[in-house]
Design a protein around this motif. Structure first.
Motif, PDB file in Angstrom:
ATOM      1  N   PHE A 141      11.450 -20.479   6.212  1.00 38.12           N
ATOM      2  CA  PHE A 141      11.648 -19.338   7.107  1.00 38.12           C
ATOM      3  C   PHE A 141      11.304 -19.732   8.539  1.00 38.12           C
ATOM      4  O   PHE A 141      10.846 -18.906   9.325  1.00 38.12           O
ATOM      5  CB  PHE A 141      10.825 -18.137   6.639  1.00 38.12           C
ATOM      6  CG  PHE A 141      11.533 -17.283   5.617  1.00 38.12           C
ATOM      7  CD1 PHE A 141      12.809 -16.798   5.846  1.00 38.12           C
ATOM      8  CD2 PHE A 141      10.900 -16.932   4.431  1.00 38.12           C
ATOM      9  CE1 PHE A 141      13.458 -15.992   4.914  1.00 38.12           C
ATOM     10  CE2 PHE A 141      11.529 -16.128   3.491  1.00 38.12           C
ATOM     11  CZ  PHE A 141      12.818 -15.661   3.730  1.00 38.12           C
ATOM     12  N   ASN A 142      11.519 -20.999   8.873  1.00 38.49           N
ATOM     13  CA  ASN A 142      11.301 -21.430  10.260  1.00 38.49           C
ATOM     14  C   ASN A 142      12.535 -21.052  11.051  1.00 38.49           C
ATOM     15  O   ASN A 142      13.608 -21.640  10.872  1.00 38.49           O
ATOM     16  CB  ASN A 142      11.059 -22.936  10.302  1.00 38.49           C
ATOM     17  CG  ASN A 142       9.764 -23.294   9.615  1.00 38.49           C
ATOM     18  OD1 ASN A 142       8.689 -23.130  10.183  1.00 38.49           O
ATOM     19  ND2 ASN A 142       9.862 -23.739   8.365  1.00 38.49           N
ATOM     20  N   GLU A 143      12.362 -20.050  11.879  1.00 35.91           N
ATOM     21  CA  GLU A 143      13.481 -19.461  12.597  1.00 35.91           C
ATOM     22  C   GLU A 143      13.701 -20.156  13.941  1.00 35.91           C
ATOM     23  O   GLU A 143      12.800 -20.848  14.434  1.00 35.91           O
ATOM     24  CB  GLU A 143      13.197 -17.969  12.818  1.00 35.91           C
ATOM     25  CG  GLU A 143      13.049 -17.162  11.521  1.00 35.91           C
ATOM     26  CD  GLU A 143      14.390 -16.855  10.860  1.00 35.91           C
ATOM     27  OE1 GLU A 143      15.411 -17.481  11.196  1.00 35.91           O
ATOM     28  OE2 GLU A 143      14.416 -15.960   9.996  1.00 35.91           O
ATOM     29  N   PRO A 144      14.899 -20.004  14.533  1.00 29.00           N
ATOM     30  CA  PRO A 144      15.153 -20.614  15.830  1.00 29.00           C
ATOM     31  C   PRO A 144      14.042 -20.280  16.838  1.00 29.00           C
ATOM     32  O   PRO A 144      13.621 -19.132  16.949  1.00 29.00           O
ATOM     33  CB  PRO A 144      16.485 -19.986  16.252  1.00 29.00           C
ATOM     34  CG  PRO A 144      17.181 -19.726  14.953  1.00 29.00           C
ATOM     35  CD  PRO A 144      16.095 -19.310  14.001  1.00 29.00           C
ATOM     36  N   PHE A 148       7.899 -26.830  16.284  1.00 28.34           N
ATOM     37  CA  PHE A 148       7.988 -27.898  15.273  1.00 28.34           C
ATOM     38  C   PHE A 148       6.605 -28.342  14.765  1.00 28.34           C
ATOM     39  O   PHE A 148       6.503 -29.005  13.741  1.00 28.34           O
ATOM     40  CB  PHE A 148       8.710 -29.117  15.854  1.00 28.34           C
ATOM     41  CG  PHE A 148      10.208 -28.975  15.993  1.00 28.34           C
ATOM     42  CD1 PHE A 148      10.906 -27.969  15.341  1.00 28.34           C
ATOM     43  CD2 PHE A 148      10.928 -29.877  16.768  1.00 28.34           C
ATOM     44  CE1 PHE A 148      12.294 -27.842  15.460  1.00 28.34           C
ATOM     45  CE2 PHE A 148      12.321 -29.768  16.895  1.00 28.34           C
ATOM     46  CZ  PHE A 148      12.998 -28.748  16.239  1.00 28.34           C
ATOM     47  N   GLY A 149       5.558 -28.008  15.502  1.00 27.64           N
ATOM     48  CA  GLY A 149       4.222 -28.486  15.118  1.00 27.64           C
ATOM     49  C   GLY A 149       3.512 -27.571  14.135  1.00 27.64           C
ATOM     50  O   GLY A 149       2.400 -27.870  13.685  1.00 27.64           O
ATOM     51  N   LEU A 150       4.153 -26.461  13.749  1.00 23.57           N
ATOM     52  CA  LEU A 150       3.465 -25.495  12.884  1.00 23.57           C
ATOM     53  C   LEU A 150       3.389 -25.953  11.436  1.00 23.57           C
ATOM     54  O   LEU A 150       4.322 -26.562  10.911  1.00 23.57           O
ATOM     55  CB  LEU A 150       4.184 -24.144  12.919  1.00 23.57           C
ATOM     56  CG  LEU A 150       4.065 -23.307  14.198  1.00 23.57           C
ATOM     57  CD1 LEU A 150       4.939 -22.055  14.079  1.00 23.57           C
ATOM     58  CD2 LEU A 150       2.611 -22.919  14.441  1.00 23.57           C
ATOM     59  N   GLU A 151       2.257 -25.633  10.798  1.00 23.43           N
ATOM     60  CA  GLU A 151       2.161 -25.780   9.338  1.00 23.43           C
ATOM     61  C   GLU A 151       2.416 -24.387   8.742  1.00 23.43           C
ATOM     62  O   GLU A 151       3.011 -23.533   9.403  1.00 23.43           O
ATOM     63  CB  GLU A 151       0.796 -26.349   8.988  1.00 23.43           C
ATOM     64  CG  GLU A 151       0.622 -27.778   9.502  1.00 23.43           C
ATOM     65  CD  GLU A 151      -0.633 -28.430   9.001  1.00 23.43           C
ATOM     66  OE1 GLU A 151      -0.569 -29.192   8.029  1.00 23.43           O
ATOM     67  OE2 GLU A 151      -1.692 -28.140   9.595  1.00 23.43           O
ATOM     68  N   THR A 152       1.977 -24.179   7.507  1.00 28.29           N
ATOM     69  CA  THR A 152       2.258 -22.888   6.849  1.00 28.29           C
ATOM     70  C   THR A 152       1.746 -21.730   7.717  1.00 28.29           C
ATOM     71  O   THR A 152       0.614 -21.765   8.197  1.00 28.29           O
ATOM     72  CB  THR A 152       1.586 -22.853   5.463  1.00 28.29           C
ATOM     73  OG1 THR A 152       1.898 -24.070   4.785  1.00 28.29           O
ATOM     74  CG2 THR A 152       2.080 -21.680   4.647  1.00 28.29           C
ATOM     75  N   HIS A 153       2.599 -20.736   7.906  1.00 23.22           N
ATOM     76  CA  HIS A 153       2.241 -19.656   8.824  1.00 23.22           C
ATOM     77  C   HIS A 153       2.975 -18.357   8.474  1.00 23.22           C
ATOM     78  O   HIS A 153       3.895 -18.369   7.653  1.00 23.22           O
ATOM     79  CB  HIS A 153       2.550 -20.059  10.274  1.00 23.22           C
ATOM     80  CG  HIS A 153       4.007 -20.376  10.510  1.00 23.22           C
ATOM     81  ND1 HIS A 153       4.673 -21.416   9.908  1.00 23.22           N
ATOM     82  CD2 HIS A 153       4.929 -19.755  11.301  1.00 23.22           C
ATOM     83  CE1 HIS A 153       5.928 -21.446  10.307  1.00 23.22           C
ATOM     84  NE2 HIS A 153       6.119 -20.443  11.142  1.00 23.22           N
ATOM     85  N   VAL A 154       2.552 -17.290   9.107  1.00 22.94           N
ATOM     86  CA  VAL A 154       3.222 -15.996   8.920  1.00 22.94           C
ATOM     87  C   VAL A 154       4.391 -15.935   9.900  1.00 22.94           C
ATOM     88  O   VAL A 154       4.243 -16.262  11.073  1.00 22.94           O
ATOM     89  CB  VAL A 154       2.244 -14.829   9.189  1.00 22.94           C
ATOM     90  CG1 VAL A 154       2.948 -13.490   9.017  1.00 22.94           C
ATOM     91  CG2 VAL A 154       1.030 -14.921   8.272  1.00 22.94           C
ATOM     92  N   VAL A 155       5.557 -15.543   9.393  1.00 20.28           N
ATOM     93  CA  VAL A 155       6.776 -15.536  10.194  1.00 20.28           C
ATOM     94  C   VAL A 155       7.334 -14.123  10.298  1.00 20.28           C
ATOM     95  O   VAL A 155       7.310 -13.379   9.315  1.00 20.28           O
ATOM     96  CB  VAL A 155       7.881 -16.364   9.466  1.00 20.28           C
ATOM     97  CG1 VAL A 155       9.113 -16.512  10.326  1.00 20.28           C
ATOM     98  CG2 VAL A 155       7.356 -17.704   9.036  1.00 20.28           C
ATOM     99  N   THR A 156       7.866 -13.784  11.449  1.00 20.85           N
ATOM    100  CA  THR A 156       8.647 -12.542  11.595  1.00 20.85           C
ATOM    101  C   THR A 156      10.108 -12.939  11.461  1.00 20.85           C
ATOM    102  O   THR A 156      10.595 -13.796  12.197  1.00 20.85           O
ATOM    103  CB  THR A 156       8.393 -11.896  12.979  1.00 20.85           C
ATOM    104  OG1 THR A 156       6.994 -11.632  13.074  1.00 20.85           O
ATOM    105  CG2 THR A 156       9.172 -10.601  13.121  1.00 20.85           C
ATOM    106  N   LEU A 157      10.781 -12.371  10.489  1.00 23.61           N
ATOM    107  CA  LEU A 157      12.176 -12.761  10.236  1.00 23.61           C
ATOM    108  C   LEU A 157      13.099 -12.281  11.348  1.00 23.61           C
ATOM    109  O   LEU A 157      12.896 -11.200  11.908  1.00 23.61           O
ATOM    110  CB  LEU A 157      12.649 -12.180   8.898  1.00 23.61           C
ATOM    111  CG  LEU A 157      11.822 -12.599   7.685  1.00 23.61           C
ATOM    112  CD1 LEU A 157      12.448 -12.038   6.415  1.00 23.61           C
ATOM    113  CD2 LEU A 157      11.714 -14.104   7.577  1.00 23.61           C
ATOM    114  N   THR A 158      14.105 -13.089  11.651  1.00 20.76           N
ATOM    115  CA  THR A 158      15.075 -12.684  12.682  1.00 20.76           C
ATOM    116  C   THR A 158      16.061 -11.680  12.076  1.00 20.76           C
ATOM    117  O   THR A 158      16.234 -11.605  10.851  1.00 20.76           O
ATOM    118  CB  THR A 158      15.898 -13.889  13.188  1.00 20.76           C
ATOM    119  OG1 THR A 158      16.587 -14.447  12.074  1.00 20.76           O
ATOM    120  CG2 THR A 158      15.037 -14.935  13.840  1.00 20.76           C
TER     121      THR A 158
END
Ligand SMILES: O=P(O)(O)OC[C@H]1O[C@](O)(CO)[C@@H](O)[C@@H]1O
Length: 250
Positions: A141-144, A148-158
């Motif tokens: 779920f790595n969105e545009p 690039f340096g992030l590890e596991t994290h909370v994402v807000t979906l596009t």
């Protein structure tokens, strides 16, 4: 980077399953990074088939999944834990305790993410990471725009991902707005990457990811910097690469 072009979805799935089974045979206790979405379903069906025929065992395999919707229980039919159970785990001999999917109901999501990074480390890292790709070039779920340096994290979906994934829910409103996801850094740390793509609707994303420049706006483009990537796709998904003169194996 190796690119394999298959005639259609079935042949593409079989080839991807071959690569995963070779990994499991070569290192029976390997750590597989697994993915959800529509594309890998055929790959999982093929692996189940070979397991049932006695050609393959997952008895020592450990697995980590890429992502999970925040707020969905493991029993929710659209949770990624449920997907993995019904498409793969329930049909093979992998030990339940060796399968790992982020907990969408975690009380403290940031803590859950930190624990997941530690888990991946304790398992010795990921030997082979299976990936699909979103229409906007997202991986997991790595969105545009995500770092690039992030590890596991909370994402807000596009909006584009919510739109693409609403087909799995009764309505658009039911699609969770947040998820827990491995970051690009976790994915890039995998020793090998296997990406599966299928269908004309992915052709643009494939082209932008592998023929364009490396940019956060197309998360999958970062894979150009990974030393061991195999892209397996059907003709419809790969045709823009082929037209651009990229060499592919048949
Ligand atoms: O294979 P699909 O269904 O096109 O999904 C593509 C991508 O979208 C996701 O399902 C998340 O939206 C990813 O897990 C997957 O890689």
């Amino acid at each position: 980077m190796r690119i394999y072009q298959s005639e259609d979805y079935k042949a593409m799935s079989r080839r991807a399953a071959n690569i995963i089974s070779a990994q499991v045979i070569y290192k029976p206790d390997c750590v597989l990074g697994l993915a959800t979405g529509g594309t890998p379903v055929g790959t999982y069906q093929q692996l189940v088939d070979w397991y049932k025929k006695g050609d393959l065992s997952f008895a020592e395999v450990r697995s980590v999944n890429l992502d999970e919707y925040l707020g969905l229980s493991p029993h929710h039919e659209q949770s990624y834990r449920y997907f993995m159970q019904s498409n793969l785990f329930d049909h093979i001999d992998i030990k339940p305790e060796n399968t790992h999917v982020l907990n969408g109901l975690a009380k403290d999501p940031d803590k859950e993410c930190a624990a997941y990074n530690k888990l991946i480390q304790e398992l010795g890292g990921i030997d082979l990471q299976l990936l699909g790709m979103g229409h906007n070039g997202h991986i997991a779920f790595n969105e545009p725009g995500d770092d690039f340096g992030l590890e596991t994290h909370v994402v807000t979906l596009t909006e584009s991902t919510i739109e693409a994934n609403k087909r799995f829910f009764e309505s658009r409103d039911e699609v969770p707005r947040k998820a827990l996801s491995m970051g690009i850094k976790n994915i890039m740390n995998a020793r090998r990457i296997l990406m599966v793509v299928s269908g004309e609707d992915k052709a643009d994303a494939v082209y932008r990811a592998f023929c364009g420049r490396v940019t956060k706006e197309v998360p999958a483009s970062v894979l150009q910097l990974h030393p061991d990537v195999t892209l397996v796709g059907d003709k419809a998904a790969l045709h823009k690469l082929v037209e651009a003169g990229v060499s592919v194996c048949g």
